[in-house]
Design a protein around this motif. Structure first.
Motif, PDB file in Angstrom:
ATOM      1  N   PRO A   1     -42.689  27.897   9.596  1.00 47.55           N
ATOM      2  CA  PRO A   1     -41.578  28.852   9.446  1.00 47.55           C
ATOM      3  C   PRO A   1     -41.389  29.744  10.659  1.00 47.55           C
ATOM      4  CG  PRO A   1     -43.454  29.483   8.066  1.00 47.55           C
ATOM      5  CD  PRO A   1     -43.747  28.122   8.595  1.00 47.55           C
ATOM      6  N   ASP A   2     -42.439  29.956  11.447  1.00 48.25           N
ATOM      7  CA  ASP A   2     -42.348  30.804  12.626  1.00 48.25           C
ATOM      8  C   ASP A   2     -41.755  29.999  13.785  1.00 48.25           C
ATOM      9  OD1 ASP A   2     -42.652  32.433  14.820  1.00 48.25           O
ATOM     10  OD2 ASP A   2     -44.807  32.757  14.563  1.00 48.25           O
ATOM     11  N   PRO A   3     -40.580  30.365  14.289  1.00 51.53           N
ATOM     12  CA  PRO A   3     -39.954  29.600  15.367  1.00 51.53           C
ATOM     13  C   PRO A   3     -40.827  29.475  16.610  1.00 51.53           C
ATOM     14  CG  PRO A   3     -38.415  31.186  14.427  1.00 51.53           C
ATOM     15  CD  PRO A   3     -39.754  31.504  13.854  1.00 51.53           C
ATOM     16  N   ALA A   4     -41.707  30.443  16.844  1.00 49.60           N
ATOM     17  CA  ALA A   4     -42.522  30.415  18.051  1.00 49.60           C
ATOM     18  C   ALA A   4     -43.510  29.250  18.061  1.00 49.60           C
ATOM     19  CB  ALA A   4     -43.275  31.735  18.200  1.00 49.60           C
ATOM     20  N   VAL A   5     -43.929  28.788  16.899  1.00 46.71           N
ATOM     21  CA  VAL A   5     -44.915  27.706  16.831  1.00 46.71           C
ATOM     22  C   VAL A   5     -44.392  26.471  16.120  1.00 46.71           C
ATOM     23  CG1 VAL A   5     -46.887  29.270  16.987  1.00 46.71           C
ATOM     24  CG2 VAL A   5     -45.942  28.716  14.745  1.00 46.71           C
ATOM     25  N   ASN A   6     -43.148  26.498  15.678  1.00 48.71           N
ATOM     26  CA  ASN A   6     -42.590  25.370  14.950  1.00 48.71           C
ATOM     27  C   ASN A   6     -42.450  24.147  15.854  1.00 48.71           C
ATOM     28  OD1 ASN A   6     -41.299  24.052  12.687  1.00 48.71           O
ATOM     29  ND2 ASN A   6     -39.348  24.357  13.739  1.00 48.71           N
ATOM     30  N   ARG A   7     -43.095  23.041  15.485  1.00 49.27           N
ATOM     31  CA  ARG A   7     -42.944  21.739  16.134  1.00 49.27           C
ATOM     32  C   ARG A   7     -43.257  21.792  17.639  1.00 49.27           C
ATOM     33  NH1 ARG A   7     -40.154  18.217  12.611  1.00 49.27           N
ATOM     34  NH2 ARG A   7     -39.201  17.002  14.294  1.00 49.27           N
ATOM     35  N   ILE A   8     -44.286  22.572  18.001  1.00 45.60           N
ATOM     36  CA  ILE A   8     -44.645  22.666  19.420  1.00 45.60           C
ATOM     37  C   ILE A   8     -45.657  21.594  19.819  1.00 45.60           C
ATOM     38  CG2 ILE A   8     -44.125  25.123  19.595  1.00 45.60           C
ATOM     39  CD1 ILE A   8     -47.114  25.698  19.378  1.00 45.60           C
ATOM     40  N   GLY A   9     -46.163  20.841  18.862  1.00 46.13           N
ATOM     41  CA  GLY A   9     -47.088  19.750  19.140  1.00 46.13           C
ATOM     42  C   GLY A   9     -47.102  18.790  17.970  1.00 46.13           C
ATOM     43  N   LEU A  10     -47.554  17.578  18.204  1.00 45.60           N
ATOM     44  CA  LEU A  10     -47.647  16.572  17.146  1.00 45.60           C
ATOM     45  C   LEU A  10     -49.119  16.357  16.811  1.00 45.60           C
ATOM     46  CD1 LEU A  10     -45.956  14.447  15.468  1.00 45.60           C
ATOM     47  CD2 LEU A  10     -46.752  12.782  17.170  1.00 45.60           C
ATOM     48  N   ALA A  11     -49.507  16.712  15.593  1.00 44.73           N
ATOM     49  CA  ALA A  11     -50.892  16.470  15.167  1.00 44.73           C
ATOM     50  C   ALA A  11     -51.089  14.975  14.948  1.00 44.73           C
ATOM     51  CB  ALA A  11     -51.200  17.238  13.889  1.00 44.73           C
ATOM     52  N   VAL A  12     -52.073  14.419  15.635  1.00 46.78           N
ATOM     53  CA  VAL A  12     -52.461  13.015  15.461  1.00 46.78           C
ATOM     54  C   VAL A  12     -53.958  13.013  15.212  1.00 46.78           C
ATOM     55  CG1 VAL A  12     -52.542  10.720  16.484  1.00 46.78           C
ATOM     56  CG2 VAL A  12     -50.594  12.225  16.967  1.00 46.78           C
ATOM     57  N   GLU A  13     -54.363  12.610  14.006  1.00 49.55           N
ATOM     58  CA  GLU A  13     -55.734  12.795  13.549  1.00 49.55           C
ATOM     59  C   GLU A  13     -56.330  11.475  13.060  1.00 49.55           C
ATOM     60  OE1 GLU A  13     -55.492  15.919  10.487  1.00 49.55           O
ATOM     61  OE2 GLU A  13     -53.499  16.348  11.333  1.00 49.55           O
ATOM     62  N   PRO A  14     -56.963  10.685  13.937  1.00 55.84           N
ATOM     63  CA  PRO A  14     -57.682   9.502  13.449  1.00 55.84           C
ATOM     64  C   PRO A  14     -58.729   9.928  12.423  1.00 55.84           C
ATOM     65  CG  PRO A  14     -57.572   9.539  15.847  1.00 55.84           C
ATOM     66  CD  PRO A  14     -57.105  10.880  15.381  1.00 55.84           C
ATOM     67  N   MET A  15     -58.865   9.148  11.348  1.00 53.01           N
ATOM     68  CA  MET A  15     -59.769   9.536  10.267  1.00 53.01           C
ATOM     69  C   MET A  15     -60.601   8.338   9.827  1.00 53.01           C
ATOM     70  SD  MET A  15     -57.247  11.965   7.928  1.00 53.01           S
ATOM     71  CE  MET A  15     -56.212  10.574   7.427  1.00 53.01           C
ATOM     72  N   THR A  16     -61.861   8.587   9.533  1.00 51.97           N
ATOM     73  CA  THR A  16     -62.718   7.525   9.020  1.00 51.97           C
ATOM     74  C   THR A  16     -62.392   7.180   7.575  1.00 51.97           C
ATOM     75  OG1 THR A  16     -64.418   9.122   8.364  1.00 51.97           O
ATOM     76  CG2 THR A  16     -64.607   8.145  10.571  1.00 51.97           C
ATOM     77  N   CYS A  17     -61.612   8.034   6.926  1.00 52.48           N
ATOM     78  CA  CYS A  17     -61.258   7.785   5.532  1.00 52.48           C
ATOM     79  C   CYS A  17     -59.898   8.407   5.232  1.00 52.48           C
ATOM     80  CB  CYS A  17     -62.312   8.329   4.576  1.00 52.48           C
ATOM     81  SG  CYS A  17     -62.631  10.096   4.748  1.00 52.48           S
ATOM     82  N   ALA A  18     -59.346   8.031   4.093  1.00 52.46           N
ATOM     83  CA  ALA A  18     -58.027   8.499   3.691  1.00 52.46           C
ATOM     84  C   ALA A  18     -58.090   9.916   3.126  1.00 52.46           C
ATOM     85  CB  ALA A  18     -57.455   7.559   2.620  1.00 52.46           C
ATOM     86  N   PRO A  19     -56.946  10.585   3.011  1.00 56.24           N
ATOM     87  CA  PRO A  19     -56.905  11.829   2.259  1.00 56.24           C
ATOM     88  C   PRO A  19     -57.461  11.624   0.846  1.00 56.24           C
ATOM     89  CG  PRO A  19     -54.853  11.517   3.446  1.00 56.24           C
ATOM     90  CD  PRO A  19     -55.636  10.243   3.596  1.00 56.24           C
ATOM     91  N   ASP A  20     -58.231  12.584   0.371  1.00 54.12           N
ATOM     92  CA  ASP A  20     -58.840  12.545  -0.960  1.00 54.12           C
ATOM     93  C   ASP A  20     -59.768  11.349  -1.146  1.00 54.12           C
ATOM     94  OD1 ASP A  20     -59.225  13.851  -3.434  1.00 54.12           O
ATOM     95  OD2 ASP A  20     -57.845  12.495  -4.459  1.00 54.12           O
ATOM     96  N   ALA A  21     -60.399  10.911  -0.057  1.00 57.22           N
ATOM     97  CA  ALA A  21     -61.305   9.761  -0.143  1.00 57.22           C
ATOM     98  C   ALA A  21     -62.522  10.033  -1.010  1.00 57.22           C
ATOM     99  CB  ALA A  21     -61.748   9.336   1.247  1.00 57.22           C
ATOM    100  N   PHE A  22     -62.895  11.307  -1.198  1.00 54.35           N
ATOM    101  CA  PHE A  22     -64.012  11.607  -2.091  1.00 54.35           C
ATOM    102  C   PHE A  22     -63.697  11.175  -3.529  1.00 54.35           C
ATOM    103  CE2 PHE A  22     -66.859  15.016   0.082  1.00 54.35           C
ATOM    104  CZ  PHE A  22     -66.895  14.255   1.234  1.00 54.35           C
ATOM    105  N   ASN A  23     -62.421  10.936  -3.806  1.00 55.09           N
ATOM    106  CA  ASN A  23     -62.000  10.421  -5.109  1.00 55.09           C
ATOM    107  C   ASN A  23     -61.488   8.992  -4.972  1.00 55.09           C
ATOM    108  OD1 ASN A  23     -62.330  12.688  -7.056  1.00 55.09           O
ATOM    109  ND2 ASN A  23     -60.970  13.740  -5.607  1.00 55.09           N
TER     110      ASN A  23
END
Length: 314
Positions: free
Chosen positions: A263-285
């Motif tokens: 929501p803050d224009p100063a930080v909105n879309r200033i970078g693209l998060a790219v996060e390689p992961m060893t497991c999927a979201p909610d992998a503990f389930n």
């Protein structure tokens, strides 16, 4: 006693045209430049790290839904660290202090111990090495189970990549992945894996490089397309062709991509998060889902390793 900055002890490393600074709190990549050009969104040394920038995610990346999971026949409840959505977010090492155990001009190895605690009763030694070379910055994470019983485990990085001037909207993304994880709109709870081209607007399909434009993405991808060398590479570039690449191997069969909508224009879309992961979201389930969530189970005394590399393009 010398005052320690908010982000912890600062470790600067250099090689060729590359320079990086790693902060000891959360083993965070605070900055990475090539010839003075930012490759990730940096933050100040005396700043509490914003938006998980550059941190090392452990012992899970992404979310555990409702902070609840079952493992080895026992039910666990984690603290809810994403209160707006009611999940346990990005692991337990977020604010841990990492100690330097090896350091040279072009590398640093940091270590911390995740102690047994409510919701995660295992002791895990986490060691991570950041190494600069002519091919960029390589981070390797090694987890060792110091407990007497098997432990669930996952890891990944959280850099916000910067292609060059401008914001996400003007940059071109190449993301070689055939499948995307569908999630609920409100809480990002996984609902199933689908082809990236199943969306009529082709919102998620970047197998051929194209401009991101106004697309809003906060999703995990899998079905990764690997080269002959077994590696997957995501490329983010400006129209002139320069940019940044993130490469990893089969230890990370998933990658989270987030257009960093704020929501803050100063930080909105200033970078693209790219996060390689060893497991999927909610992998503990993992048992809840009809796809392979990739959960790593660390046996007592065993270790697991994952690594990735960030490099300049052009």
């Amino acid at each position: 006693m010398a005052r320690i900055p908010a982000s912890g002890t600062q470790h600067a490393i250099r090689a060729g045209h590359y320079e990086a600074v790693i902060a000891s709190v959360g083993a965070s990549l605070r900055s990475l430049t090539f010839g003075g050009r930012d490759l990730v969104v940096p933050f100040d040394a005396d700043e509490v790290r914003p938006s998980h920038r550059g941190e090392t995610l452990a012992p899970w990346p992404n979310r555990v839904v409702d902070g609840q999971y079952s493992f080895g026949g026992v039910d666990y409840q984690l603290a809810l660290t994403e209160p707006t959505r009611g999940h346990a977010l990005h692991g337990l090492a977020t604010w841990l202090e990492y100690e330097a155990i090896d350091k040279g001009p072009d590398h640093i190895t940091l270590a911390t111990v995740i102690s047994p605690q409510t919701g995660y009763p295992w002791r895990i030694l986490v060691r991570t090495t950041f190494s600069l070379g002519v091919d960029g910055l390589t981070q390797t994470v090694v987890a060792s189970n110091w407990s007497d019983t098997p432990a669930p485990w996952g890891t990944g990085p959280h850099p916000y990549l910067v292609a060059g001037p401008g914001r996400v909207d003007e940059w071109t993304l190449e993301l070689p992945a055939d499948e995307v994880l569908a999630v609920t709109d409100d809480r990002l709870i996984p609902t199933g894996v689908r082809p990236v081209d199943a969306d009529d607007a082709a919102r998620f399909d970047y197998r051929s490089a194209r401009a991101i434009g106004a697309a809003e993405i906060d999703h995990a991808y899998t079905g990764l397309i690997r080269g002959a060398d077994g590696l997957t590479t995501v490329r983010l570039t400006v129209p002139e062709g320069a940019g940044v690449a993130l490469t990893w191997d089969a230890a990370c069969p998933w990658v989270q991509v987030h257009t960093a909508d704020r929501p803050d224009p100063a930080v909105n879309r200033i970078g693209l998060a790219v996060e390689p992961m060893t497991c999927a979201p909610d992998a503990f389930n993992a048992a809840r889902y009809d796809y392979d969530a990739g959960l790593v189970v660390l046996e007592p005394g065993a270790s697991a390793t994952a690594s990735w590399r960030i490099a300049a393009i052009g």
